[in-house]
Design a protein around this motif. Sequence first.
Motif, short mmCIF file in Angstrom:
data_model
loop_
_atom_site.label_atom_id
_atom_site.label_comp_id
_atom_site.label_asym_id
_atom_site.label_seq_id
_atom_site.Cartn_x
_atom_site.Cartn_y
_atom_site.Cartn_z
N TYR A 30 14.31 -16.99 52.36
CA TYR A 30 15.22 -16.65 51.27
C TYR A 30 16.55 -17.36 51.51
N SER A 79 6.36 -11.87 47.24
CA SER A 79 5.88 -12.42 48.50
C SER A 79 4.83 -11.50 49.10
N SER A 120 16.27 -17.50 45.15
CA SER A 120 15.90 -18.73 45.84
C SER A 120 14.99 -18.43 47.02
N LEU A 121 13.72 -18.13 46.74
CA LEU A 121 12.71 -17.90 47.75
C LEU A 121 11.79 -19.10 47.80
N PHE A 133 19.87 -9.91 47.74
CA PHE A 133 19.12 -10.92 48.51
C PHE A 133 17.93 -10.32 49.25
N TYR A 175 10.98 -9.25 44.90
CA TYR A 175 12.39 -9.54 44.73
C TYR A 175 12.73 -9.45 43.23
#
Length: 251
Positions: A198, A138, A203-204, A104, A133
């Motif tokens: 996050y 990001s 799942s961002l 994560f 990720y």
Amino acid sequence: MISVGYALAEQDANTAVFVPPIQQKNSYLELAHSQDKLSGDYQNWRSNQMNLFLSLPQKDSLSIELNRTQRFGLQDSSVYLNYTRPMQGGAANIELGYTPEAEFLFKRMYGVGWNGVIGGGYGYILAYRQRSYRDTLSDSMNLTLEKYFSDYRIAYTNTISSIDKSQTEQSHRLQLQWIGEANNRLGLTYASGNEPVYLGPSSLTAAHVSTVQMDAVWWVKDIGISAAIWRVVQGSFYERTGAQLGLRLAF
């Protein structure tokens, strides 16, 4: 989650280099633990951290952090490096981060920054950071304007962020800090705006986030106690209330 406090800037009359506000008088080793209680069906978060801060020759500094973090029923171990080099008119900063499993947390992170002096107690910080990720990216760009007066520092930060180089988001942060003798500190932070959140593996997403935090560091000779409490509302997804407590040993 602890926001690093900023001590008063110093000026060396012989070398005329700017000693960055993050600079400590001594090297230290810190052990810290934090917990977050989340709303809804999300499991609580936990984290253990070891931080080694080294005050190097020529007023350089190096921070090495090892983290073991538990979120969403998963665990990640990460390493983070931060190196600061004082120069005339400012100080350059480089940061690197790596998470082997990256369940994560970011897989890789790097950042660069410049802490500059304007004069009259004013300064500024320019910083860029990228986190990669498993399947997304990001980016964030920060501009901070700061003012020192008496034993206090007040700062405003504007952050522009994006996910996978797409639509940009913007957030704002205000900080008020007291800096006492022996590098004792007390700070209050309020932040609000849109930023990457996050929610779990792969799942961002962007969401409106608001944060209120208080943090402090208090030294008794070569032993320091660091502490922080915070309240974060992450869009309509969840709210979390957390605290961190750390022990620092100077050498």
